[in-house]
Write a protein that holds these residues in place. Sequence first.
Motif, short mmCIF file in Angstrom:
data_model
loop_
_atom_site.label_atom_id
_atom_site.label_comp_id
_atom_site.label_asym_id
_atom_site.label_seq_id
_atom_site.Cartn_x
_atom_site.Cartn_y
_atom_site.Cartn_z
N ALA A 1 36.11 31.19 9.75
CA ALA A 1 34.74 31.52 10.13
C ALA A 1 33.95 31.82 8.87
O ALA A 1 34.20 32.83 8.20
CB ALA A 1 34.73 32.72 11.08
N LEU A 2 33.05 30.94 8.51
CA LEU A 2 32.23 31.09 7.31
C LEU A 2 30.82 31.52 7.69
O LEU A 2 30.31 31.15 8.75
CB LEU A 2 32.20 29.77 6.53
N GLN A 3 30.19 32.27 6.81
CA GLN A 3 28.86 32.81 7.09
C GLN A 3 27.75 32.15 6.29
O GLN A 3 26.57 32.32 6.62
CB GLN A 3 28.86 34.32 6.82
N GLN A 4 28.09 31.44 5.25
CA GLN A 4 27.08 30.82 4.39
C GLN A 4 27.29 29.32 4.32
O GLN A 4 28.43 28.86 4.22
CB GLN A 4 27.16 31.41 2.97
N PRO A 5 26.22 28.52 4.41
CA PRO A 5 24.80 28.91 4.46
C PRO A 5 24.34 29.40 5.83
O PRO A 5 23.22 29.87 5.97
CB PRO A 5 24.09 27.61 4.09
N TYR A 6 25.23 29.27 6.85
CA TYR A 6 24.99 29.83 8.18
C TYR A 6 26.35 29.91 8.86
O TYR A 6 27.32 29.27 8.43
CB TYR A 6 24.01 28.99 8.99
N PRO A 7 26.49 30.68 9.91
CA PRO A 7 27.80 30.83 10.55
C PRO A 7 28.33 29.50 11.09
O PRO A 7 27.63 28.78 11.80
CB PRO A 7 27.52 31.81 11.70
N VAL A 8 29.56 29.19 10.73
CA VAL A 8 30.22 27.98 11.21
C VAL A 8 31.71 28.24 11.27
O VAL A 8 32.28 28.88 10.37
CB VAL A 8 29.89 26.77 10.30
N THR A 9 32.36 27.78 12.33
CA THR A 9 33.79 28.00 12.54
C THR A 9 34.48 26.67 12.76
O THR A 9 34.03 25.86 13.58
CB THR A 9 34.02 28.91 13.76
N PHE A 10 35.58 26.43 12.04
CA PHE A 10 36.32 25.18 12.22
C PHE A 10 37.70 25.31 11.57
O PHE A 10 37.93 26.17 10.72
CB PHE A 10 35.56 23.99 11.62
N ASP A 11 38.58 24.41 11.97
CA ASP A 11 39.89 24.28 11.35
C ASP A 11 39.82 23.10 10.38
O ASP A 11 39.48 21.98 10.80
CB ASP A 11 40.95 24.01 12.42
#
Length: 208
Positions: free
Chosen positions: A189-199
């Motif tokens: 779960a990454l927050q930059q440049p906006y929240p995005v979740t992936f494997d």
Amino acid sequence: MGEGEIRDNEQVTAMATTEPTTGRTVLPGVPPFTVDDLLKFPDDGNRYELFNGSLLVSPSPAPLHQRVIRRLERILEDAAPPHLEPLGAVNLRVSDVDYYIPDLVVVPVERTEAVPLMFAPRDVRLAVEVVSPGTQARDRGFKTNVYAEAGIPVYWRVEMDEGPTVYVYELDGKTYGRPAAHKAGTVVALQQPYPVTFDPAALLSRRG
């Protein structure tokens, strides 16, 4: 000179890579090159970039390389807020003698509609490079420094041979801090440049 750089005293030639050929593409101009020189180059299937006036030449991406780019662009597109947009293979003009074509970027939608040809570093919220055998030295090395010095806040380096693994760099002053490595098989779960979740494993997976 680094890998892929070309210097010549008179004229520069490069093998065209769109189809097997014994011919050569003659490039106009004399090194060191400028961005204006690149605009005169033929469309021969190569990707031409500039590092301090030195020419960097890459062939068109291999099929699996393209798959990773498309998968990641779709992931970023699905998660993007209305004011930001992921784009592939844009023109990034850092200076008159520094020009790059990141595999992916995230930019403001309003800049997408306003920029006629080349983005400036201030437009870019995220730059992504997918490492291939022909670009590994530059993607792992000087592009990390170039994007940091240009002020791009986040850089992702995708290593296909590692599962794949996504290395995330975030700007700390004028340099990137130590990258966080996100390996295939783990949802990140990454927050930059906006929240995005992936494997990261999804980047190489087949459709369906």
